[in-house]
Design a protein around this motif. Structure first.
Motif, PDB file in Angstrom:
ATOM      1  N   ASN A  80       0.792  -1.289   0.045  1.00 30.31           N
ATOM      2  CA  ASN A  80      -0.031   0.216   0.048  1.00 30.31           C
ATOM      3  C   ASN A  80       0.903   1.236   0.004  1.00 30.31           C
ATOM      4  OD1 ASN A  80      -2.713   0.873  -0.293  1.00 30.31           O
ATOM      5  ND2 ASN A  80      -2.900   1.083   1.942  1.00 30.31           N
ATOM      6  N   VAL A  81       1.950   1.256  -0.716  1.00 29.50           N
ATOM      7  CA  VAL A  81       2.868   2.439  -0.647  1.00 29.50           C
ATOM      8  C   VAL A  81       2.132   3.277  -1.915  1.00 29.50           C
ATOM      9  CG1 VAL A  81       5.156   3.306  -1.200  1.00 29.50           C
ATOM     10  CG2 VAL A  81       4.982   1.182   0.074  1.00 29.50           C
ATOM     11  N   LYS A  82       1.660   4.472  -1.604  1.00 25.75           N
ATOM     12  CA  LYS A  82       1.077   5.312  -2.620  1.00 25.75           C
ATOM     13  C   LYS A  82       1.730   6.841  -2.608  1.00 25.75           C
ATOM     14  CE  LYS A  82      -3.398   3.358  -2.291  1.00 25.75           C
ATOM     15  NZ  LYS A  82      -4.701   3.759  -1.807  1.00 25.75           N
ATOM     16  N   ASN A  83       2.863   6.984  -1.541  1.00 23.91           N
ATOM     17  CA  ASN A  83       3.619   8.258  -1.558  1.00 23.91           C
ATOM     18  C   ASN A  83       5.183   7.783  -1.314  1.00 23.91           C
ATOM     19  OD1 ASN A  83       1.039   9.896  -1.063  1.00 23.91           O
ATOM     20  ND2 ASN A  83       0.773   8.574   0.566  1.00 23.91           N
ATOM     21  N   TYR A  84       5.726   8.568  -2.093  1.00 30.27           N
ATOM     22  CA  TYR A  84       7.257   8.537  -1.806  1.00 30.27           C
ATOM     23  C   TYR A  84       8.033   9.731  -2.416  1.00 30.27           C
ATOM     24  CZ  TYR A  84       6.715   7.405  -6.723  1.00 30.27           C
ATOM     25  OH  TYR A  84       6.434   7.408  -8.281  1.00 30.27           O
ATOM     26  N   ILE A  85       9.117   9.687  -1.727  1.00 29.65           N
ATOM     27  CA  ILE A  85      10.076  10.846  -2.182  1.00 29.65           C
ATOM     28  C   ILE A  85      11.220  10.293  -3.210  1.00 29.65           C
ATOM     29  CG2 ILE A  85      11.822  12.505  -1.476  1.00 29.65           C
ATOM     30  CD1 ILE A  85      10.229  11.971   1.403  1.00 29.65           C
ATOM     31  N   ALA A  86      11.154  10.908  -4.473  1.00 31.56           N
ATOM     32  CA  ALA A  86      12.185  10.269  -5.385  1.00 31.56           C
ATOM     33  C   ALA A  86      13.520  11.238  -5.201  1.00 31.56           C
ATOM     34  CB  ALA A  86      11.651  10.686  -6.815  1.00 31.56           C
ATOM     35  N   ILE A  87      14.906  10.534  -4.855  1.00 31.55           N
ATOM     36  CA  ILE A  87      15.934  11.171  -4.727  1.00 31.55           C
ATOM     37  C   ILE A  87      16.798  11.240  -6.045  1.00 31.55           C
ATOM     38  CG2 ILE A  87      18.056  11.298  -3.548  1.00 31.55           C
ATOM     39  CD1 ILE A  87      15.481  11.436  -1.687  1.00 31.55           C
ATOM     40  N   VAL A  88      16.752  12.448  -6.567  1.00 27.36           N
ATOM     41  CA  VAL A  88      17.238  12.695  -7.865  1.00 27.36           C
ATOM     42  C   VAL A  88      18.054  13.852  -8.049  1.00 27.36           C
ATOM     43  CG1 VAL A  88      16.473  13.433 -10.640  1.00 27.36           C
ATOM     44  CG2 VAL A  88      14.688  12.080  -9.161  1.00 27.36           C
ATOM     45  N   GLY A  89      19.104  13.659  -8.883  1.00 17.52           N
ATOM     46  CA  GLY A  89      20.137  14.489  -8.815  1.00 17.52           C
ATOM     47  C   GLY A  89      21.033  14.408  -9.867  1.00 17.52           C
ATOM     48  N   LYS A  90      22.165  15.299 -10.006  1.00 19.61           N
ATOM     49  CA  LYS A  90      23.111  15.312 -11.138  1.00 19.61           C
ATOM     50  C   LYS A  90      24.305  14.201 -10.520  1.00 19.61           C
ATOM     51  CE  LYS A  90      22.656  20.094 -12.720  1.00 19.61           C
ATOM     52  NZ  LYS A  90      23.265  21.417 -12.422  1.00 19.61           N
ATOM     53  N   LYS A  91      24.716  13.256 -11.735  1.00 15.65           N
ATOM     54  CA  LYS A  91      25.755  12.475 -11.382  1.00 15.65           C
ATOM     55  C   LYS A  91      26.880  13.010 -10.985  1.00 15.65           C
ATOM     56  CE  LYS A  91      24.316  10.389 -15.093  1.00 15.65           C
ATOM     57  NZ  LYS A  91      24.115   9.131 -16.307  1.00 15.65           N
ATOM     58  N   GLY A  92      27.865  12.306 -10.270  1.00 16.95           N
ATOM     59  CA  GLY A  92      29.355  12.899  -9.900  1.00 16.95           C
ATOM     60  C   GLY A  92      29.119  13.912  -8.646  1.00 16.95           C
ATOM     61  N   ASN A  93      30.456  14.013  -8.319  1.00 10.42           N
ATOM     62  CA  ASN A  93      30.650  14.798  -7.127  1.00 10.42           C
ATOM     63  C   ASN A  93      30.002  14.539  -5.744  1.00 10.42           C
ATOM     64  OD1 ASN A  93      31.471  16.923  -5.640  1.00 10.42           O
ATOM     65  ND2 ASN A  93      29.900  18.589  -6.326  1.00 10.42           N
ATOM     66  N   GLU A  94      30.450  13.221  -5.488  1.00  6.91           N
ATOM     67  CA  GLU A  94      30.050  12.690  -4.075  1.00  6.91           C
ATOM     68  C   GLU A  94      28.452  12.562  -4.241  1.00  6.91           C
ATOM     69  OE1 GLU A  94      31.669  15.033  -1.569  1.00  6.91           O
ATOM     70  OE2 GLU A  94      33.282  13.840  -1.012  1.00  6.91           O
ATOM     71  N   PHE A  95      27.839  12.078  -5.364  1.00  2.00           N
ATOM     72  CA  PHE A  95      26.516  12.016  -5.717  1.00  2.00           C
ATOM     73  C   PHE A  95      25.505  11.032  -4.593  1.00  2.00           C
ATOM     74  CE2 PHE A  95      22.935   9.549  -7.869  1.00  2.00           C
ATOM     75  CZ  PHE A  95      21.698  10.571  -7.718  1.00  2.00           C
ATOM     76  N   ASN A  96      26.031  10.024  -4.464  1.00  2.00           N
ATOM     77  CA  ASN A  96      25.351   9.076  -3.454  1.00  2.00           C
ATOM     78  C   ASN A  96      25.418   9.495  -1.965  1.00  2.00           C
ATOM     79  OD1 ASN A  96      24.455   6.914  -5.164  1.00  2.00           O
ATOM     80  ND2 ASN A  96      26.481   6.496  -5.476  1.00  2.00           N
ATOM     81  N   GLU A  97      26.534  10.196  -1.588  1.00  2.00           N
ATOM     82  CA  GLU A  97      26.612  10.821  -0.150  1.00  2.00           C
ATOM     83  C   GLU A  97      25.626  11.811  -0.055  1.00  2.00           C
ATOM     84  OE1 GLU A  97      29.910  12.803   2.527  1.00  2.00           O
ATOM     85  OE2 GLU A  97      30.669  11.137   1.343  1.00  2.00           O
ATOM     86  N   ARG A  98      25.696  12.888  -0.943  1.00  2.00           N
ATOM     87  CA  ARG A  98      24.733  13.982  -0.803  1.00  2.00           C
ATOM     88  C   ARG A  98      23.186  13.380  -0.916  1.00  2.00           C
ATOM     89  NH1 ARG A  98      24.724  16.922  -5.280  1.00  2.00           N
ATOM     90  NH2 ARG A  98      25.882  15.492  -6.658  1.00  2.00           N
TER      91      ARG A  98
END
Length: 221
Positions: free
Chosen positions: A66-84
């Motif tokens: 029943n997941v109907k809401n979520y936050i999509a974590i989107v951003g530019k690749k590079g520069n410690e992307f995953n950590e940010r």
């Protein structure tokens, strides 16, 4: 609840009720998302009343319901992307907790193809955070000891202990806690150990440590 209470009360929740997120709560969430996007150079988006991303075999395998809401974590690749992504995503998670919502970080068990978010050229969808009112409040997971997760010569300052306690409550992929935090003088260093999504976890842990320790008490090495 204050931010430390939010750290203590937040547990991952995978099953949600049909209750809709109130418009005022949405507004507060969007304000913190805008702030995180500016600070972190990201394009995080709130998706509500949209069940398609979690209507897949992968989501059922991940025991999501029943997941109907979520936050999509989107951003530019590079520069410690995953950590940010981890650092600013967790800022939003803690705000959501303060607003009475339940959350769960989701890296794999959702449908990226069906995720209703806008991804510009040069950007990447890192992961999503399931969001809503949980059927329950989740449960605490077992943590490694402070000695296993930290390295320090001499006596441990109270602020460092407080930071470690908050870091130990940080959500990590598969509860692996593949990080180590060290203290040299008033300089703190943190490293991720080789593991699945450990760079994303690093950002989450870093935020928790800063909140617990107080940013005025130390410098990142």
């Amino acid at each position: 609840m204050d931010i430390i209470e939010a750290i203590k009360n937040r547990h991952s929740v995978r099953k949600f009720t049909d209750k809709k997120i109130d418009e005022n709560i949405k507004k507060e969430l969007l304000e913190v998302i805008d702030e995180c996007n500016r600070e972190g150079d990201l394009n995080i988006q709130l998706c509500t009343e949209e069940p398609k991303a979690f209507d897949s075999l992968m989501a059922h395998y991940g025991k999501f319901s029943n997941v109907k809401n979520y936050i999509a974590i989107v951003g530019k690749k590079g520069n410690e992307f995953n950590e940010r992504c981890g650092y600013y995503g967790e800022k939003i998670v803690l705000k959501a907790t303060q607003l009475g919502l339940n959350t769960c970080w989701v890296a794999l068990t959702f449908s990226k193809v069906n995720t209703m978010c806008s991804i510009e050229k040069g950007e990447k969808l890192c992961c999503v955070i399931a969001l809503g009112y949980g059927e329950n409040q989740g449960v605490a997971h077992k943590s490694k000891s402070m000695d296993q997760l930290s390295k320090i010569n001499g006596d441990m300052p109270e602020w460092f202990k407080n930071g470690m306690e908050a870091a130990m409550l940080a959500p990590t992929a598969m509860n692996q806690q593949k990080f180590q935090i060290s203290l040299e003088g008033n300089k703190v260093s943190i490293k991720s150990l080789p593991a699945f999504y450990s760079k994303l976890d690093l950002g989450i842990v870093k935020l928790h440590f800063e909140i617990g320790a107080g940013k005025d008490n130390f410098m990142w090495a």
